[in-house]
Design a protein around this motif. Structure first.
Motif, short mmCIF file in Angstrom:
data_model
loop_
_atom_site.label_atom_id
_atom_site.label_comp_id
_atom_site.label_asym_id
_atom_site.label_seq_id
_atom_site.Cartn_x
_atom_site.Cartn_y
_atom_site.Cartn_z
N ALA A 102 0.77 -1.21 0.04
CA ALA A 102 -0.11 0.02 0.00
C ALA A 102 0.98 1.31 0.26
O ALA A 102 0.62 2.14 -0.67
N ILE A 103 2.12 1.36 0.88
CA ILE A 103 2.72 2.30 0.82
C ILE A 103 3.44 2.69 -0.40
O ILE A 103 3.45 3.91 -1.06
N ILE A 104 3.93 1.65 -1.01
CA ILE A 104 4.69 1.72 -2.36
C ILE A 104 3.84 2.25 -3.32
O ILE A 104 4.10 3.00 -4.27
N TYR A 106 1.08 4.05 -3.18
CA TYR A 106 0.69 5.39 -2.71
C TYR A 106 1.63 6.29 -3.28
O TYR A 106 1.49 7.46 -3.94
N PHE A 107 2.93 6.02 -2.78
CA PHE A 107 4.02 7.11 -3.14
C PHE A 107 4.69 6.82 -4.56
O PHE A 107 5.35 7.78 -4.87
N PHE A 108 4.60 5.82 -5.10
CA PHE A 108 5.34 5.53 -6.38
C PHE A 108 4.48 5.37 -7.68
O PHE A 108 4.80 5.79 -8.85
N PHE A 109 3.45 4.63 -7.37
CA PHE A 109 2.43 4.31 -8.27
C PHE A 109 1.17 5.26 -8.56
O PHE A 109 0.48 5.38 -9.47
N LYS A 110 0.96 6.08 -7.18
CA LYS A 110 -0.47 6.88 -6.97
C LYS A 110 -1.43 6.44 -7.24
O LYS A 110 -2.62 6.66 -7.67
N ARG A 111 -1.66 4.92 -7.10
CA ARG A 111 -2.80 4.10 -7.48
C ARG A 111 -3.11 3.19 -6.60
O ARG A 111 -2.18 2.43 -5.94
N TRP A 112 -4.54 2.93 -6.09
CA TRP A 112 -4.68 1.82 -5.17
C TRP A 112 -5.05 0.55 -5.88
O TRP A 112 -5.29 -0.55 -5.07
N LYS A 113 -5.10 0.63 -7.08
CA LYS A 113 -5.58 -0.52 -7.87
C LYS A 113 -4.89 -1.92 -7.70
O LYS A 113 -5.34 -2.91 -7.52
N TYR A 114 -3.65 -1.95 -7.56
CA TYR A 114 -2.78 -3.05 -7.20
C TYR A 114 -2.68 -3.65 -5.75
O TYR A 114 -2.71 -4.70 -5.52
N VAL A 115 -3.03 -2.62 -4.94
CA VAL A 115 -3.23 -3.15 -3.37
C VAL A 115 -4.58 -3.93 -3.53
O VAL A 115 -4.61 -5.13 -2.93
N LEU A 116 -5.59 -3.43 -4.16
CA LEU A 116 -6.94 -4.07 -3.99
C LEU A 116 -6.74 -5.34 -4.75
O LEU A 116 -7.42 -6.41 -4.40
N GLN A 117 -6.08 -5.45 -5.94
CA GLN A 117 -5.80 -6.52 -6.59
C GLN A 117 -5.34 -7.82 -5.86
O GLN A 117 -5.67 -8.82 -5.93
N THR A 118 -4.22 -7.43 -5.16
CA THR A 118 -3.58 -8.43 -4.69
C THR A 118 -4.10 -9.01 -3.19
O THR A 118 -4.17 -10.07 -2.97
#
Length: 242
Positions: A102-104, A106-118
């Motif tokens: 989630a931290i990565i 937010y700070f690097f990709f500016k998207r929550w999509k990947y957190v939700l997917q994993t």
């Protein structure tokens, strides 16, 4: 003959380019969907075949031989390592990794999509593992357990969740564009973690090797199935009229 073959390939290439030109921006998604479907069907069939052999003498012999070989290497140092690794593949380990993801994001990709997917992949794998355990109802190995366990044996929840969660992270890392050496290092680290979590369950005496194999297969099914679904969603999101 060779010239005729070259001409045929050339003409076929021109034909496909003309036919699929309108789908150029969607072709990668179509290819991913088709490959994912084929892999899911193959893995489901493999999982069913493995499950049907659980009570055979042949599989019992292999389970015993592999288990004896793995636990023959028990040492205090290895035990500490595998207890640590098995904890990484448990609830608090995943919460920690999800937090880091989630931290990565937010700070690097500016998207929550990947957190939700994993997170979705992990939840689906965990729920389906509980269902499969109750349906198959296989008892734990009758050898010394170095950690406490309360659930049934097949398929291994640790192996299934590790393959699903960290396997999907490997897919995301592969897709991201950054330093190739760092990318290769991360993929190798995650692959070793998946393998170590599976081996740890045999080493600690709480799973048969076939439990681990079944868990890996079932977890991989969820990885590929979720990749399939996410690519279909992306395809429709890019063009709602598709």
């Amino acid at each position: 003959m060779r010239q005729s073959l070259f001409e045929f390939i050339k003409n076929l290439n021109h034909f496909l380019q003309r036919k699929f030109k309108q789908y150029d921006n969607k072709l990668p998604y179509f290819i991913t969907v088709i490959l994912a479907l084929l892999i899911v069907v193959f893995c489901i069939n493999t999982f069913i075949e493995l499950t049907e052999t659980l009570k055979t003498e042949v599989l019992a012999t292999y389970d015993t031989q592999i288990t004896d070989y793995v636990i023959s290497y028990r040492t205090p140092l290895l035990t500490r390592y595998f207890v640590f690794v098995t904890n990484v593949g448990d609830l608090y380990g995943y919460l920690t990794v999800v937090g880091l993801t989630a931290i990565i994001s937010y700070f690097f990709f500016k998207r929550w999509k990947y957190v939700l997917q994993t997170t979705a992949v992990l939840i689906l794998a965990s729920i389906s593992n509980v269902i499969l355990k109750r349906f198959i109802d296989r008892a734990r190995p009758g050898i010394e357990h170095l950690v406490s366990v309360e659930t049934l044996s097949y398929p291994s929840g640790h192996a299934m969740s590790a393959m699903a969660f960290y396997g999907f992270l490997i897919y995301l890392v592969f897709r991201f564009r950054f330093n190739k050496f760092l990318k290769t290092g991360l993929i190798l680290l995650l692959a070793v973690l998946i393998l170590s979590i599976g081996i740890s369950r045999i080493y600690l005496g709480v799973h048969f090797p076939s439990d681990i194999a079944g868990g890996y297969i079932a977890g991989f099914i969820w990885v590929v199935f979720c990749i399939l679904i996410f690519n279909i969603i992306e395809l429709f999101r890019r063009d709602p009229k598709t």
